[in-house]
Design a protein around this motif. Structure first.
Motif, mmCIF file in Angstrom:
data_model
loop_
_atom_site.group_PDB
_atom_site.id
_atom_site.type_symbol
_atom_site.label_atom_id
_atom_site.label_comp_id
_atom_site.label_asym_id
_atom_site.label_seq_id
_atom_site.Cartn_x
_atom_site.Cartn_y
_atom_site.Cartn_z
ATOM 1 N N LEU A 120 0.821 -1.216 0.000
ATOM 2 C CA LEU A 120 0.000 0.000 0.000
ATOM 3 C C LEU A 120 0.852 1.263 0.000
ATOM 4 N N THR A 121 2.111 1.154 0.406
ATOM 5 C CA THR A 121 2.993 2.320 0.417
ATOM 6 C C THR A 121 4.261 2.007 -0.365
ATOM 7 N N ASP A 122 4.984 3.047 -0.682
ATOM 8 C CA ASP A 122 6.213 2.896 -1.457
ATOM 9 C C ASP A 122 7.401 2.755 -0.509
ATOM 10 N N ALA B 7 1.443 -2.099 -12.521
ATOM 11 C CA ALA B 7 2.550 -1.857 -13.445
ATOM 12 C C ALA B 7 3.726 -2.782 -13.153
ATOM 13 N N GLY B 8 4.037 -2.976 -11.853
ATOM 14 C CA GLY B 8 5.184 -3.791 -11.481
ATOM 15 C C GLY B 8 5.024 -5.249 -11.822
ATOM 16 N N ASN B 9 3.794 -5.692 -11.991
ATOM 17 C CA ASN B 9 3.543 -7.086 -12.347
ATOM 18 C C ASN B 9 3.069 -7.253 -13.785
ATOM 19 N N ASP B 10 3.197 -6.195 -14.570
ATOM 20 C CA ASP B 10 2.799 -6.229 -15.989
ATOM 21 C C ASP B 10 1.360 -6.701 -16.157
ATOM 22 N N ILE B 11 0.494 -6.229 -15.266
ATOM 23 C CA ILE B 11 -0.925 -6.575 -15.353
ATOM 24 C C ILE B 11 -1.613 -5.528 -16.229
ATOM 25 N N PRO B 12 -2.225 -5.939 -17.317
ATOM 26 C CA PRO B 12 -2.787 -4.964 -18.284
ATOM 27 C C PRO B 12 -4.121 -4.387 -17.829
ATOM 28 N N LEU B 13 -4.105 -3.734 -16.698
ATOM 29 C CA LEU B 13 -5.281 -3.077 -16.166
ATOM 30 C C LEU B 13 -4.895 -1.702 -15.661
ATOM 31 N N THR B 14 -5.803 -0.759 -15.785
ATOM 32 C CA THR B 14 -5.605 0.516 -15.113
ATOM 33 C C THR B 14 -6.169 0.407 -13.707
ATOM 34 N N PHE B 15 -5.818 1.363 -12.857
ATOM 35 C CA PHE B 15 -6.392 1.381 -11.509
ATOM 36 C C PHE B 15 -7.903 1.468 -11.569
ATOM 37 N N ASP B 16 -8.425 2.330 -12.441
ATOM 38 C CA ASP B 16 -9.871 2.499 -12.530
ATOM 39 C C ASP B 16 -10.555 1.206 -12.945
ATOM 40 N N GLU B 17 -9.938 0.465 -13.874
ATOM 41 C CA GLU B 17 -10.517 -0.808 -14.312
ATOM 42 C C GLU B 17 -10.514 -1.832 -13.186
ATOM 43 N N MET B 18 -9.444 -1.872 -12.414
ATOM 44 C CA MET B 18 -9.385 -2.793 -11.280
ATOM 45 C C MET B 18 -10.386 -2.382 -10.204
ATOM 46 N N PHE B 19 -10.414 -1.104 -9.912
ATOM 47 C CA PHE B 19 -11.242 -0.613 -8.810
ATOM 48 C C PHE B 19 -12.733 -0.745 -9.127
ATOM 49 N N ALA B 20 -13.085 -0.723 -10.396
ATOM 50 C CA ALA B 20 -14.486 -0.849 -10.783
ATOM 51 C C ALA B 20 -15.060 -2.213 -10.408
ATOM 52 N N GLN B 21 -14.176 -3.185 -10.135
ATOM 53 C CA GLN B 21 -14.631 -4.542 -9.842
ATOM 54 C C GLN B 21 -14.553 -4.901 -8.357
ATOM 55 N N VAL B 22 -14.143 -3.971 -7.499
ATOM 56 C CA VAL B 22 -14.002 -4.308 -6.083
ATOM 57 C C VAL B 22 -15.376 -4.420 -5.430
ATOM 58 N N GLY B 23 -15.412 -5.085 -4.270
ATOM 59 C CA GLY B 23 -16.653 -5.203 -3.526
ATOM 60 C C GLY B 23 -17.164 -3.846 -3.083
ATOM 61 N N ALA C 25 -3.656 4.595 -3.351
ATOM 62 C CA ALA C 25 -4.070 4.511 -4.750
ATOM 63 C C ALA C 25 -2.864 4.326 -5.668
ATOM 64 N N SER C 26 -1.801 5.079 -5.416
ATOM 65 C CA SER C 26 -0.598 4.910 -6.238
ATOM 66 C C SER C 26 0.035 3.554 -5.981
ATOM 67 N N GLY C 27 -0.168 3.020 -4.762
ATOM 68 C CA GLY C 27 0.326 1.683 -4.471
ATOM 69 C C GLY C 27 -0.377 0.644 -5.324
ATOM 70 N N PHE C 28 -1.680 0.777 -5.490
ATOM 71 C CA PHE C 28 -2.409 -0.137 -6.356
ATOM 72 C C PHE C 28 -1.908 -0.017 -7.797
ATOM 73 N N GLU C 29 -1.642 1.211 -8.236
ATOM 74 C CA GLU C 29 -1.126 1.407 -9.597
ATOM 75 C C GLU C 29 0.250 0.757 -9.764
ATOM 76 N N ARG C 30 1.095 0.861 -8.713
ATOM 77 C CA ARG C 30 2.422 0.246 -8.772
ATOM 78 C C ARG C 30 2.316 -1.267 -8.886
ATOM 79 N N LEU C 31 1.386 -1.868 -8.148
ATOM 80 C CA LEU C 31 1.290 -3.323 -8.191
ATOM 81 C C LEU C 31 0.862 -3.789 -9.579
#
Length: 477
Positions: A213-215, A320-336, A312-318
């Motif tokens: 969650l943090t850098d 990008a750092g894992n080459d997951i082809p999702l934006t934060f907004d796309e990931m967050f749109a699916q959370v509970g 939020a930037s931590g989620f973006e880092r995870l």
């Protein structure tokens, strides 16, 4: 059948240290041991401790461990030991979801560095444990994979975010599990599930390959176990420091306590805590009561501000750092819905802390370690002790507030105030079970902290404290 059941019970009750020793001697095969733990996992499926569990894969790894022993090859420190891993820590053999729907099919290309070290020493990744979605919270009420249940009361949470790891160890599905802690995510579950849990000195264990969650400020991988010796085994495996724990004594050991950390406690938590201090005093420890410097009382404000600003930037880092082809907004749109509402309320613009406040907290964080060191030196203490949490485990579905002494108290105060000190200060924090509530028999844990780098000394002292406290009333001990 009775003899089979008795043998399985004996195997699943072994500590990690004893299990590894038995497998190395050949007293029990890795295959038989893995089978016993997997059978226990099946029996305890209602806990919902795992996101991913692949019995056939674990059994094959156990058979491979037996073949390695039979061929006379050198055996690792954790030979044949199945180890559950929190599902926020990358594993090559299993998907890593971080508890969220958008990552349910994410397959890492490599193990996290800490997992690699465990596997290199003979450990078997048993599976991936359930957690609070996005590792953001203290309950493990996961809306995507289902809530994790506390082994002591299935209606209650096991703590979070490492709730699945805690439930698995407490229920004797495994003796040792990988967890991770930003602001109490190891230590709250340890307290709620009657376990020993270690958040090490920041940076003592590698964090590469773990979602954070943090850098590189607060997040730290650690472990949960049923005894201090197993935490020491884990520590040795990860760090390469195999120095035996010191044979120490509580006689004359100065333990610091402070009214700040003792305020606003549930009556059962307060009773267990004060009874534990009395037992330690009877064993020769010197209880040193003194106020802490003001900066230490602001640890939660400091750590929470940093975490909430960077989340939020931590989620973006995870991603990008894992080459997951999702934006934060796309990931967050699916959370509970629950976690989405919480994150928006506290960690996303316009509600997250301001940049100026964040910068100020970063400055104040730099002074926390020196304040802690000065407090230790001024009072000649070797550790500080305080209740890990102010409240007992809340019920599943209960979010945001918990009742203490007739008042509704925020989770932030109940579960974050005390655990924040080691997170903000980068110091080791060891939670040990100390007893249980009077009516429900729910576990209560005490946290002991030490100066940075004193992890082995804290574990040595912790083993002696563990021997004195011995909360025999806990069901799964």
């Amino acid at each position: 059948m009775k003899n089979v059941d008795e043998r399985s019970t004996a195997l699943m009750s072994l500590s990690a240290t004893d299990a590894v020793a038995a497998m190395k001697r050949g007293d029990v095969s890795a295959e038989a041991y893995a089978a016993a733990l997997l059978a226990r996992a099946s029996q305890q499926a209602a806990l919902n401790a795992f996101v991913t569990l692949a019995p056939a894969q674990v059994m094959q790894a156990a058979r491979d461990a037996d073949l390695k022993r039979a061929s006379g090859q050198a055996l690792g420190v954790l030979h044949g030991l199945p180890v559950p891993v929190k599902d926020s820590v990358n594993t090559r053999a299993f998907r890593t979801t971080n508890g969220t729907r958008a990552l349910r099919d994410f397959q890492p290309q490599a193990d996290a560095e800490l997992v690699r070290r465990l596997v290199d020493e003979g450990a078997i990744v048993m599976g991936k444990t359930n957690l609070t979605e996005l590792s953001f919270g203290w309950t493990s009420n996961n809306e995507t994979f289902g809530a994790v249940r506390n082994p002591y009361d299935l209606r209650r949470v096991p703590g979070g975010s490492s709730g699945g790891s805690a439930a698995a160890v407490a229920a004797r599905i495994a003796p040792l599990a990988v967890a991770a802690d930003t602001l109490g995510s190891i230590r709250v579950p340890a307290s709620f599930c009657g376990l020993a849990g270690l958040r090490p000195t920041f940076g003592r264990y590698p964090n590469e390959g773990a979602f954070a969650l943090t850098d590189q400020k607060l997040d730290q991988i650690g472990a949960l176990a049923r005894c201090v010796d197993d935490l020491a085994l884990f520590d040795s495996t990860v760090t390469g420091d195999h120095t035996p724990l010191d044979t120490t004594t509580l006689a004359g050991a100065r333990i610091g306590v402070c009214p700040f950390y003792e305020s606003g406690l549930d009556p059962d938590v307060a009773r267990v805590y004060h009874e534990a201090l009395a037992r330690l005093s009877d064993a020769g420890a010197v209880i040193v009561r003194a106020d802490v410097p003001p900066l230490m009382t602001r640890a939660f404000e400091i750590a929470a501000t940093i975490m909430l600003y960077e989340a939020a930037s931590g989620f973006e880092r995870l991603l990008a750092g894992n080459d997951i082809p999702l934006t934060f907004d796309e990931m967050f749109a699916q959370v509970g819905e629950g976690i989405g509402t919480l994150v928006r309320q506290v960690a996303l613009p316009p509600n997250r802390p301001t940049h100026d406040t964040y910068v100020e907290m970063l400055k104040q964080r730099k002074g926390i370690e020196s304040s802690i060191r000065g407090h230790f030196e001024q009072h000649g203490i070797v550790t500080m002790a305080f209740p890990a949490t102010a409240a007992l485990p809340p019920f599943i579905g209960q979010e945001g507030e918990v009742e203490i002494n007739g008042e509704m108290i925020s989770f932030f105060d109940a579960f974050g105030r005390n655990t924040a000190l080691s997170a903000a200060g980068g110091i080791p924090g060891l939670v040990l079970p100390a007893g249980s509530s009077s009516a429900e028999r729910l576990p209560v844990g005490i946290e002991f902290v030490a100066l940075p780098g004193h992890d082995r000394a804290l574990l040595s002292l912790g083993r002696e404290i563990e021997n004195v406290l011995k909360p025999a009333t806990l069901l799964f001990r």
